[in-house]
Design an enzyme around this catalytic site. Structure first.
Site, PDB file in Angstrom:
ATOM      1  N   ARG A 110      35.394  58.559  67.719  1.00 31.24           N
ATOM      2  CA  ARG A 110      35.761  57.226  67.266  1.00 31.24           C
ATOM      3  C   ARG A 110      36.975  56.614  67.969  1.00 31.24           C
ATOM      4  O   ARG A 110      38.023  56.390  67.351  1.00 31.24           O
ATOM      5  CB  ARG A 110      35.949  57.228  65.744  1.00 31.24           C
ATOM      6  CG  ARG A 110      34.695  57.692  65.030  1.00 31.24           C
ATOM      7  CD  ARG A 110      34.798  57.619  63.539  1.00 31.24           C
ATOM      8  NE  ARG A 110      34.540  56.285  63.027  1.00 31.24           N
ATOM      9  CZ  ARG A 110      34.441  56.015  61.730  1.00 31.24           C
ATOM     10  NH1 ARG A 110      34.610  56.963  60.842  1.00 31.24           N
ATOM     11  NH2 ARG A 110      34.210  54.800  61.319  1.00 31.24           N
ATOM     12  N   ASP A 116      25.412  54.248  58.023  1.00 28.20           N
ATOM     13  CA  ASP A 116      25.944  54.584  56.703  1.00 28.20           C
ATOM     14  C   ASP A 116      24.863  54.904  55.668  1.00 28.20           C
ATOM     15  O   ASP A 116      25.189  55.258  54.529  1.00 28.20           O
ATOM     16  CB  ASP A 116      26.812  53.425  56.170  1.00 28.20           C
ATOM     17  CG  ASP A 116      28.227  53.475  56.715  1.00 28.20           C
ATOM     18  OD1 ASP A 116      28.578  54.472  57.372  1.00 28.20           O
ATOM     19  OD2 ASP A 116      28.986  52.519  56.473  1.00 28.20           O
ATOM     20  N   LYS A 146      33.039  48.125  50.036  1.00 31.11           N
ATOM     21  CA  LYS A 146      34.232  48.765  50.601  1.00 31.11           C
ATOM     22  C   LYS A 146      34.503  48.247  52.012  1.00 31.11           C
ATOM     23  O   LYS A 146      35.625  47.845  52.330  1.00 31.11           O
ATOM     24  CB  LYS A 146      34.036  50.286  50.652  1.00 31.11           C
ATOM     25  CG  LYS A 146      35.134  50.993  51.432  1.00 31.11           C
ATOM     26  CD  LYS A 146      34.952  52.490  51.467  1.00 31.11           C
ATOM     27  CE  LYS A 146      34.035  52.984  52.560  1.00 31.11           C
ATOM     28  NZ  LYS A 146      34.682  53.167  53.866  1.00 31.11           N
ATOM     29  N   ASN A 147      33.477  48.258  52.853  1.00 31.04           N
ATOM     30  CA  ASN A 147      33.725  47.913  54.259  1.00 31.04           C
ATOM     31  C   ASN A 147      34.052  46.438  54.452  1.00 31.04           C
ATOM     32  O   ASN A 147      34.659  46.066  55.454  1.00 31.04           O
ATOM     33  CB  ASN A 147      32.538  48.329  55.132  1.00 31.04           C
ATOM     34  CG  ASN A 147      32.484  49.842  55.306  1.00 31.04           C
ATOM     35  OD1 ASN A 147      33.453  50.538  55.017  1.00 31.04           O
ATOM     36  ND2 ASN A 147      31.346  50.351  55.756  1.00 31.04           N
ATOM     37  N   ARG A 162      36.329  57.606  47.675  1.00 36.17           N
ATOM     38  CA  ARG A 162      36.701  56.618  48.686  1.00 36.17           C
ATOM     39  C   ARG A 162      35.689  55.479  48.736  1.00 36.17           C
ATOM     40  O   ARG A 162      36.023  54.390  49.219  1.00 36.17           O
ATOM     41  CB  ARG A 162      36.787  57.267  50.069  1.00 36.17           C
ATOM     42  CG  ARG A 162      37.988  58.175  50.242  1.00 36.17           C
ATOM     43  CD  ARG A 162      38.135  58.596  51.681  1.00 36.17           C
ATOM     44  NE  ARG A 162      37.958  57.447  52.548  1.00 36.17           N
ATOM     45  CZ  ARG A 162      37.342  57.455  53.729  1.00 36.17           C
ATOM     46  NH1 ARG A 162      36.849  58.576  54.192  1.00 36.17           N
ATOM     47  NH2 ARG A 162      37.230  56.372  54.440  1.00 36.17           N
ATOM     48  N   CYS A 168      37.604  61.739  63.669  1.00 32.40           N
ATOM     49  CA  CYS A 168      37.386  62.048  62.261  1.00 32.40           C
ATOM     50  C   CYS A 168      36.155  62.923  62.188  1.00 32.40           C
ATOM     51  O   CYS A 168      35.554  63.251  63.218  1.00 32.40           O
ATOM     52  CB  CYS A 168      37.219  60.788  61.425  1.00 32.40           C
ATOM     53  SG  CYS A 168      35.631  60.028  61.615  1.00 32.40           S
TER      54      CYS A 168
HETATM   55  C1  UD1 Z   1      30.757  52.050  62.136  1.00 37.53           C
HETATM   56  C2  UD1 Z   1      29.423  51.417  61.876  1.00 37.53           C
HETATM   57  C3  UD1 Z   1      29.534  50.707  60.565  1.00 37.53           C
HETATM   58  C4  UD1 Z   1      29.965  51.722  59.500  1.00 37.53           C
HETATM   59  C5  UD1 Z   1      31.226  52.455  59.888  1.00 37.53           C
HETATM   60  C6  UD1 Z   1      31.580  53.588  58.946  1.00 37.53           C
HETATM   61  C7  UD1 Z   1      27.834  50.446  63.478  1.00 37.53           C
HETATM   62  C8  UD1 Z   1      27.653  49.585  64.664  1.00 37.53           C
HETATM   63  N1  UD1 Z   1      29.074  50.538  62.991  1.00 37.53           N
HETATM   64  O1  UD1 Z   1      31.733  51.014  62.181  1.00 37.53           O
HETATM   65  O2  UD1 Z   1      28.311  50.106  60.232  1.00 37.53           O
HETATM   66  O3  UD1 Z   1      30.171  51.080  58.279  1.00 37.53           O
HETATM   67  O4  UD1 Z   1      31.071  53.000  61.164  1.00 37.53           O
HETATM   68  O5  UD1 Z   1      30.640  54.595  58.980  1.00 37.53           O
HETATM   69  O6  UD1 Z   1      26.885  51.009  62.965  1.00 37.53           O
HETATM   70  N2  UD1 Z   1      33.492  52.715  69.699  1.00 37.53           N
HETATM   71  C9  UD1 Z   1      34.145  52.892  70.905  1.00 37.53           C
HETATM   72  N3  UD1 Z   1      35.319  52.227  71.110  1.00 37.53           N
HETATM   73  C10 UD1 Z   1      35.863  51.399  70.171  1.00 37.53           C
HETATM   74  C11 UD1 Z   1      35.188  51.230  68.950  1.00 37.53           C
HETATM   75  C12 UD1 Z   1      34.003  51.899  68.760  1.00 37.53           C
HETATM   76  O7  UD1 Z   1      33.691  53.618  71.764  1.00 37.53           O
HETATM   77  O8  UD1 Z   1      36.927  50.825  70.400  1.00 37.53           O
HETATM   78  C13 UD1 Z   1      32.200  53.406  69.456  1.00 37.53           C
HETATM   79  C14 UD1 Z   1      32.231  54.321  68.259  1.00 37.53           C
HETATM   80  O9  UD1 Z   1      32.696  55.610  68.565  1.00 37.53           O
HETATM   81  C15 UD1 Z   1      30.775  54.302  67.827  1.00 37.53           C
HETATM   82  C16 UD1 Z   1      30.331  52.891  68.166  1.00 37.53           C
HETATM   83  O10 UD1 Z   1      31.250  52.419  69.113  1.00 37.53           O
HETATM   84  O11 UD1 Z   1      30.020  55.214  68.582  1.00 37.53           O
HETATM   85  C17 UD1 Z   1      30.307  51.920  66.995  1.00 37.53           C
HETATM   86  O12 UD1 Z   1      31.565  51.995  66.367  1.00 37.53           O
HETATM   87  P1  UD1 Z   1      32.151  50.861  65.443  1.00 37.53           P
HETATM   88  O13 UD1 Z   1      31.093  49.920  65.010  1.00 37.53           O
HETATM   89  O14 UD1 Z   1      33.382  50.334  66.024  1.00 37.53           O
HETATM   90  O15 UD1 Z   1      32.601  51.772  64.251  1.00 37.53           O
HETATM   91  P2  UD1 Z   1      33.112  51.261  62.921  1.00 37.53           P
HETATM   92  O16 UD1 Z   1      33.751  49.929  63.003  1.00 37.53           O
HETATM   93  O17 UD1 Z   1      33.847  52.396  62.342  1.00 37.53           O
END
Ligand code: UD1
Length: 427
Positions: free
Chosen positions: A128, A313, A22-23, A405, A123
């Site tokens: 996030r 995850d 999915k991701n 999902r 969420c």
């Molecule tokens: C994250 C997970 C990913 C997982 C997905 C869904 C990690 C590093 N990433 O990816 O493996 O598949 O959730 O569960 O494990 N953040 C900020 N600012 C930003 C973007 C992120 O502060 O612009 C913070 C987020 O709040 C979080 C961390 O950075 O605490 C990592 O987030 P990120 O890797 O971007 O999240 P996803 O891409 O959703």
């Protein structure tokens, strides 16, 4: 609303085909925006989020056609063509349902010079933010404006230009947006402290198949030589390491043995070592991995962190497994601030878990008892299914749309290996 009903206590044994990730799918789909030629994606999982992403791309003017897979293939084949971009706006009602929609931002600005994307908001698992996505585009010369809940990004005259993007911490989504923007920028971009998740490598390999020049795959520094244009390609989505890891937990928690067909061991180092530390046996089988239980479950101490460390995850699914360990486990969630919504539900099934801030202490119990439960996110829901598979009696998992999902044909795959599981509709 649908429910999943599980009568637990069956030992699972057999083969489970692992679907496309999915991701990975959700970052490969927006690559279609980067070229006017067709992009064909194979091994796409049949999931609600993939359909929603297709609809978002349709709204932007991308045509999508779906064909059946070849007989020896799982998954779907979708051909996407963005001959013309009809709209550069991703509206709130789509983005709020699917956070991954933010991944159209980079490719839209790169291809057309502008994009307007609704801010995804928080969420269930945390706040996030998307500030790192925006900073990455700014480093490539984009002007960012935030108004009325939308991000408006505008490239400078002549388009995005290469630059250095240095992330203060690892973000999967921001690395993906940065990469998709940089492949069409003028000049060289260096992404420092890039995420190294296998889905990032999958994205980079698809972009390379489309004509991009990217160095440093699998490392934390990606160097991109921007190209004036990309061309079409055919690319197969990688196998879902989180789905594979989830079914591996199902094998261990039921004292069973499952062959995860298509699973790629090289993308799951910390998941497989965690399973082995918990007392599971991990073996190679043709085109996959076998995970089987070997006596009791041993307690673990695990901390989630960016790849190659243990994935956030998989935290909920491991927790379900460890509720039945012979001893006390310690789980620490370092990625998201609120990712323990499964804890009270597992407790209702007899688990002994204490949350202290970002840590959870899981004291192994002798057995779980079936109960009606529901969770507020995808992986948390899967942890309840796993607990239900091992519990005595009947478990009903509500809010099945979370599972839909991310887990393709969940009941079908589990029924085929001996689980007593079905979906019930409340009409
Ligand atoms: C994250 C997970 C990913 C997982 C997905 C869904 C990690 C590093 N990433 O990816 O493996 O598949 O959730 O569960 O494990 N953040 C900020 N600012 C930003 C973007 C992120 O502060 O612009 C913070 C987020 O709040 C979080 C961390 O950075 O605490 C990592 O987030 P990120 O890797 O971007 O999240 P996803 O891409 O959703």
């Amino acid at each position: 609303m649908d429910r999943i009903i599980i009568r637990g206590g069956k030992r699972l044994e057999g083969r489970i085909p692992i679907s496309g990730a999915k991701n990975a799918a959700l970052t490969l789909l927006p690559c279609a925006l980067l070229t006017d030629e067709p992009l064909t994606l194979r091994n796409l999982p049949r999931l609600a989020d993939v359909d929603s992403f297709g609809h978002l791309l349709n709204q932007l003017g991308v045509s999508t056609t779906v064909e059946g897979a070849k007989p020896d293939e799982f998954g779907r084949v979708m051909t996407l063509r963005a001959s013309n971009i009809a709209s550069t706006t991703a509206p709130y009602d789509i983005v709020r349902k699917m956070r991954a929609s933010i991944l159209v931002l980079g490719p839209l600005v790169a291809r057309t010079g502008e994009a307007t994307v609704s801010l995804p908001g928080g969420c269930a698992i945390g706040t996030r933010p998307v500030d790192l996505h925006l900073r990455a585009l700014e480093a490539l010369g984009a002007e960012i404006e935030i108004a009325a809940g939308y991000v408006k990004a505008k490239a400078p005259p002549g388009g995005l230009r290469g630059g250095t993007i240095s992330f203060p911490f690892v973000s999967v989504g921001a690395t993906e947006n940065a990469l998709m923007a940089a492949v069409l920028a003028n000049g060289t971009t260096v992404i420092e402290n890039a995420a190294r998740e296998p889905e990032i490598t999958d994205l980079a390999e698809c972009l390379i198949a489309m004509g991009a020049q990217i160095d440093g795959l699998r490392t934390d520094t990606l160097t991109i030589e921007g190209q004036p244009r990309l061309h079409g390609a055919t690319y197969a989505v990688m196998a879902d390491r989180i789905e594979a890891g989830s079914y591996a937990c199902a094998a261990i928690i039921t004292g069973g043995s499952l062959d995860l067909i298509g699973a790629r061991k090289d993308t799951m180092p910390s998941i497989l070592s965690g399973l082995a530390d918990a007392g599971g046996i991990v073996e190679d089988v043709p085109n996959g991995v076998r995970v089987r239980a070997d006596g009791g479950i041993r307690p673990l101490s695990i901390s989630t962190a960016p790849y190659p460390a243990f994935p956030t995850d998989m935290q909920a699914q491991f927790m379900a497994m460890l509720t039945l360990a012979e001893g006390t486990s310690l789980l620490t969630e370092t990625i998201f601030e609120n990712r323990y919504m499964h804890v009270p539900e597992l407790a209702r099934m007899g688990a002994d878990i204490e949350v202290r801030g970002r840590a959870a202490v899981v004291r192994g119990v002798d057995k779980l008892l079936g109960a009606p439960v529901m969770a507020t996110d995808l992986r948390a829901s899967m942890s309840l299914v796993l607990a239900g598979l091992a519990a005595e009696g009947e478990t009903q998992v509500g809010r099945v749309y979370h599972l839909d999902r991310g887990y393709e044909r969940l009941e079908e795959k589990l029924q085929a290996v001996g689980a007593d599981i079905e979906r019930a509709s409340d009409g």
